[in-house]
Design an enzyme around this catalytic site. Structure first.
Site, PDB file in Angstrom:
ATOM      1  N   LYS A 187      62.477 -68.394 -21.750  1.00  0.00           N
ATOM      2  CA  LYS A 187      61.487 -69.404 -21.342  1.00  0.00           C
ATOM      3  C   LYS A 187      60.163 -68.688 -21.063  1.00  0.00           C
ATOM      4  O   LYS A 187      60.047 -67.907 -20.116  1.00  0.00           O
ATOM      5  CB  LYS A 187      61.952 -70.163 -20.102  1.00  0.00           C
ATOM      6  CG  LYS A 187      60.969 -71.244 -19.655  1.00  0.00           C
ATOM      7  CD  LYS A 187      61.362 -71.865 -18.318  1.00  0.00           C
ATOM      8  CE  LYS A 187      62.514 -72.809 -18.459  1.00  0.00           C
ATOM      9  NZ  LYS A 187      62.756 -73.577 -17.198  1.00  0.00           N
ATOM     10  N   VAL A 243      60.539 -72.484 -25.016  1.00  0.00           N
ATOM     11  CA  VAL A 243      61.828 -71.786 -24.920  1.00  0.00           C
ATOM     12  C   VAL A 243      62.192 -71.281 -26.312  1.00  0.00           C
ATOM     13  O   VAL A 243      62.179 -72.046 -27.283  1.00  0.00           O
ATOM     14  CB  VAL A 243      62.937 -72.708 -24.386  1.00  0.00           C
ATOM     15  CG1 VAL A 243      64.273 -71.962 -24.327  1.00  0.00           C
ATOM     16  CG2 VAL A 243      62.572 -73.241 -23.014  1.00  0.00           C
ATOM     17  N   LEU A 257      63.186 -73.187 -29.517  1.00  0.00           N
ATOM     18  CA  LEU A 257      64.249 -74.127 -29.171  1.00  0.00           C
ATOM     19  C   LEU A 257      63.725 -75.406 -28.549  1.00  0.00           C
ATOM     20  O   LEU A 257      64.236 -76.490 -28.818  1.00  0.00           O
ATOM     21  CB  LEU A 257      65.249 -73.471 -28.208  1.00  0.00           C
ATOM     22  CG  LEU A 257      66.014 -72.254 -28.731  1.00  0.00           C
ATOM     23  CD1 LEU A 257      66.894 -71.682 -27.622  1.00  0.00           C
ATOM     24  CD2 LEU A 257      66.863 -72.632 -29.946  1.00  0.00           C
ATOM     25  N   GLY A 312      57.819 -77.865 -23.568  1.00  0.00           N
ATOM     26  CA  GLY A 312      57.526 -78.836 -22.524  1.00  0.00           C
ATOM     27  C   GLY A 312      56.264 -78.474 -21.778  1.00  0.00           C
ATOM     28  O   GLY A 312      55.498 -77.601 -22.209  1.00  0.00           O
ATOM     29  N   GLY A 313      56.054 -79.164 -20.653  1.00  0.00           N
ATOM     30  CA  GLY A 313      54.859 -78.906 -19.870  1.00  0.00           C
ATOM     31  C   GLY A 313      54.829 -77.516 -19.274  1.00  0.00           C
ATOM     32  O   GLY A 313      53.759 -76.970 -19.005  1.00  0.00           O
ATOM     33  N   PHE A 314      56.001 -76.914 -19.051  1.00  0.00           N
ATOM     34  CA  PHE A 314      56.087 -75.575 -18.472  1.00  0.00           C
ATOM     35  C   PHE A 314      55.735 -74.507 -19.498  1.00  0.00           C
ATOM     36  O   PHE A 314      55.284 -73.420 -19.138  1.00  0.00           O
ATOM     37  CB  PHE A 314      57.514 -75.319 -17.976  1.00  0.00           C
ATOM     38  CG  PHE A 314      58.557 -75.487 -19.037  1.00  0.00           C
ATOM     39  CD1 PHE A 314      58.874 -74.452 -19.892  1.00  0.00           C
ATOM     40  CD2 PHE A 314      59.220 -76.689 -19.176  1.00  0.00           C
ATOM     41  CE1 PHE A 314      59.830 -74.614 -20.875  1.00  0.00           C
ATOM     42  CE2 PHE A 314      60.180 -76.859 -20.159  1.00  0.00           C
ATOM     43  CZ  PHE A 314      60.480 -75.814 -21.017  1.00  0.00           C
ATOM     44  N   GLY A 315      55.975 -74.773 -20.781  1.00  0.00           N
ATOM     45  CA  GLY A 315      55.769 -73.770 -21.819  1.00  0.00           C
ATOM     46  C   GLY A 315      56.765 -73.953 -22.943  1.00  0.00           C
ATOM     47  O   GLY A 315      57.092 -75.078 -23.327  1.00  0.00           O
ATOM     48  N   ASP A 335      65.820 -82.293  -9.144  1.00  0.00           N
ATOM     49  CA  ASP A 335      65.532 -82.797 -10.489  1.00  0.00           C
ATOM     50  C   ASP A 335      66.812 -82.894 -11.302  1.00  0.00           C
ATOM     51  O   ASP A 335      66.860 -82.477 -12.467  1.00  0.00           O
ATOM     52  CB  ASP A 335      64.513 -81.901 -11.186  1.00  0.00           C
ATOM     53  CG  ASP A 335      63.817 -82.606 -12.353  1.00  0.00           C
ATOM     54  OD1 ASP A 335      63.871 -83.848 -12.401  1.00  0.00           O
ATOM     55  OD2 ASP A 335      63.229 -81.923 -13.206  1.00  0.00           O
TER      56      ASP A 335
END
Length: 496
Positions: free
Chosen positions: A141, A127, A119, A122-125, A237
Site C-alpha cells: 500500500k 495497492v 491491485l 482509493g483515496g489513501f493511494g 470502519d
C-alpha cells in the site's frame, strides 16, 4: 699640461656627494605604487583590537548554539508528530516479524510500481502486488503523501498492526518510510473483498455455508479486537470492503487507518462522521465518540448484506417513471422484516433470492437474530461481539443476545430468589423477562425483545417462552417500578 674636466673638480664632487642622500630621502618619502600598497590590508585580523576579537568569537558561538537548538527542536517536533513509532527509529523493525524495507527494495519487488501489478486504488493511494526475494507474495500500500489525515491513518495502522496478531486479522509484513514515501507491506489475501463477491458484476453467488463461514470468521476477528487485545481496539470502519478472503474463504479484517485504542476513544470526539455511510451507528452521529457498540452495529450491517445480498444503501425502481431513484437504507428496510421473520419463521422475503432457498433454517434463524440484535437502535441493547460469536457457533441462546443488561438483572433476580428461598434456582426466560422490562418501565422493551430476539418454535428458541403474561402487560409503569424496588430492598434486608 692638460686641463682638468669640470666634473672632476673638488667642488663639483662635494656637491654631488651632498645631493645623493637628499635624493634617496626624497625617493623613500614618495608614494608607493598601487601594486605594493595592497600588500597590507587595514581590515586584516591582526589590525583588530583584542576586545573586538573577543566580541566576534562570542557572537559566532551564540549563532552556532542557536542553530543547534533549532535543529533539536525540529527533531523533537518530528518525533512527537510520529509518535506511533515511540522511541524506535524508523530503521529498527517494530517487531521481530516486521521488516524495514528501503525504497529501492520496494521498487524492486513491485517492478517499479508497475501498472501491471496494480491491485486497487482509493483515496489513501494505491495497492500493488509484490513478490519478496524469498518468494512470498505481498500487497504493497503506497500512501498518497500530502494530507495530514492520510498520514495520521498511516501511523495509526502501523501502530496497531504491529501489535495485533490473529488468524482473522491481516498481518503487517513491513514498512518503508522516507521523506517522500509512506509504504506498508501486508500479506496478500488474494481472493479480494466480501463487497466484490456480494455486489460485484458477474461474480458467482456465494452459497449459504460460505456466507456463514465468512460471518463467523469476521465475528471472531472483531471479538479479538474488542476483548483479547491489550489495550482493546475499536476498528471504526467495519464493512464488507474491509473484509478480505483467501481462496478457502478464510476471512482477514483489514484497513485499520481509523482504528483507535479504547483508552484513546474519548480523546477523538469530533463533529465529523468517521466511517462509511450506511455502516455508521446512529449514536455516533450525535456524540462522535467511537465505542465497541459502534463496531457491533457495523458488523450487523455486514450480516444483513450476507443475508439479503443488498448493499448498505440501495436504490429502488419505484420512481423510475418520474426519472428519479429512491435510495433506501438497508437497516431501516430490514428491521420490520427481521421482526416478522423471527416471529413466524419465514425468511423468504428477507433472504437473497440468488440462494434459491438453499439454506439451513436454523442457521438462517441464528444469523437473522444476530443481525437484528447488532443493528438495534439502542447501543446498550446490542450484544458484545463475543456473544455474537457464541451465538453463531450455537453456544448461546439467541434470546440472550443483549448488551448485558438482561444478564446483570438476571443475576440480581437470582440473588433475590436465593436470599428469599435459601436455594439457587434456574430461571427460565419467562422469569427473567419482567425484570429486564422494569428497567425501562415500558411494555415496548418486552414486546420488541420478544419479536426481535425470539425464534419460531422450529428454530433454536421459542417466542412464547419470552413473552410476558397478561397480568404483567396490564401493570402500570409506577406499579412495576415500585414492585422492583420493593424486591430489591427486601433482598438487601434479608441479607443483612
Amino acid at each position: 699640461m692638460s686641463t682638468p674636466l669640470p666634473s672632476s673638480s673638488p667642488s663639483l664632487l662635494a656637491a654631488s656627494n651632498t645631493a645623493r642622500p637628499l635624493l634617496a630621502t626624497i625617493t623613500l618619502a614618495s608614494p608607493l605604487p598601487a601594486a605594493s600598497s595592497g600588500s597590507t590590508s587595514p581590515w586584516s585580523w591582526s589590525t583588530i583590537s583584542r576586545e573586538r576579537k573577543v566580541v566576534l568569537v562570542v557572537l559566532l558561538v551564540l549563532v552556532l548554539v542557536a542553530i543547534c537548538l533549532l535543529l533539536i527542536y525540529c527533531k523533537i517536533r518530528r518525533c512527537k508528530r510520529r509518535r506511533p513509532l515511540c522511541s524506535a527509529s524508523p530503521s529498527i523493525p517494530l517487531s521481530s516479524a516486521t521488516c524495514n524495507f528501503t525504497l529501492d527494495q520496494v521498487e524492486e519487488f513491485t517492478s517499479g510500481f508497475s501498472e501491471a501489478n496494480l491491485l486497487a486504488e482509493g483515496g489513501f493511494g494505491r495497492v500493488y502486488r509484490g513478490v519478496l526475494p524469498n518468494g512470498r507474495v505481498v500487497a504493497v500500500k503506497r500512501w498518497r503523501v500530502g494530507s495530514r489525515q492520510g498520514e495520521s491513518q498511516f501511523w495509526a495502522e502501523v501502530e496497531i498492526l504491529s501489535q495485533v496478531h490473529h488468524r482473522h486479522i491481516v498481518s503487517l509484513v513491513g514498512y518503508c518510510i522516507t521523506r517522500s514515501e509512506l509504504i506498508l507491506v501486508y500479506e496478500l489475501v488474494a481472493n479480494n473483498t466480501l463487497h466484490l463477491h456480494l455486489h460485484g458484476e458477474g461474480q458467482p453467488t456465494l452459497d449459504w455455508p460460505t456466507r456463514l463461514k465468512i460471518a463467523l470468521g469476521s465475528a471472531k476477528g472483531v471479538a479479538y479486537l474488542h476483548a483479547d487485545c491489550d489495550p482493546k481496539i475499536i476498528h471504526r470502519d467495519i464493512k464488507a470492503a474491509n473484509i478480505l478472503m483467501d481462496f478457502d474463504f478464510e476471512v482477514k479484517i483489514a484497513d485499520f487507518g481509523l482504528a483507535r485504542f479504547t483508552s484513546e476513544s474519548n480523546r477523538h470526539v469530533s463533529s465529523r462522521l468517521m466511517g462509511t455511510f450506511g455502516y455508521i451507528a446512529p449514536e455516533h452521529s450525535s456524540d462522535g465518540i467511537p465505542t465497541e457498540k459502534s463496531d457491533v452495529f457495523s458488523f450487523g450491517v455486514v450480516l444483513l448484506e450476507l443475508i439479503t445480498g443488498r448493499k448498505p444503501v440501495f436504490s429502488t425502481c419505484n420512481s423510475m417513471a418520474d426519472g428519479l431513484v429512491e435510495w433506501v437504507n438497508l437497516v431501516e428496510w430490514a428491521r420490520p422484516q427481521l421482526t416478522q421473520a423471527l416471529k413466524d419463521g419465514n425468511f423468504d422475503s428477507l433472504v437473497d433470492h440468488r440462494l434459491q432457498n438453499n439454506y439451513d433454517d436454523n442457521e438462517m434463524a441464528c444469523m437473522v437474530a444476530c443481525a437484528a440484535a447488532c443493528v438495534h437502535q439502542s447501543a446498550r441493547r446490542r450484544p458484545k461481539m463475543s456473544e455474537v460469536v457464541r451465538a453463531l457457533e450455537g453456544d448461546l441462546r439467541l434470546s440472550e443476545l443483549n448488551d448485558g443488561i438482561r444478564s446483570r438483572l438476571s443475576i440480581l433476580y437470582r440473588f433475590w430468589r436465593r436470599s428469599d428461598n435459601g436455594t439457587s434456582q434456574d430461571l427460565g426466560n419467562s422469569q427473567r423477562m419482567p425484570l429486564a422490562t422494569q428497567e425501562y418501565g415500558s411494555s415496548h422493551y418486552s414486546e420488541s425483545t420478544a419479536s426481535e430476539y425470539a425464534l419460531h418454535p422450529s428454530g433454536l428458541s421459542s417466542v412464547g417462552s419470552s413473552r410476558r403474561t397478561t397480568r404483567d402487560l396490564e401493570m402500570g409503569k409506577i406499579e412495576r417500578e415500585s414492585r422492583f424496588h420493593r424486591r430489591l430492598l427486601s433482598s438487601r434486608v434479608m441479607v443483612s
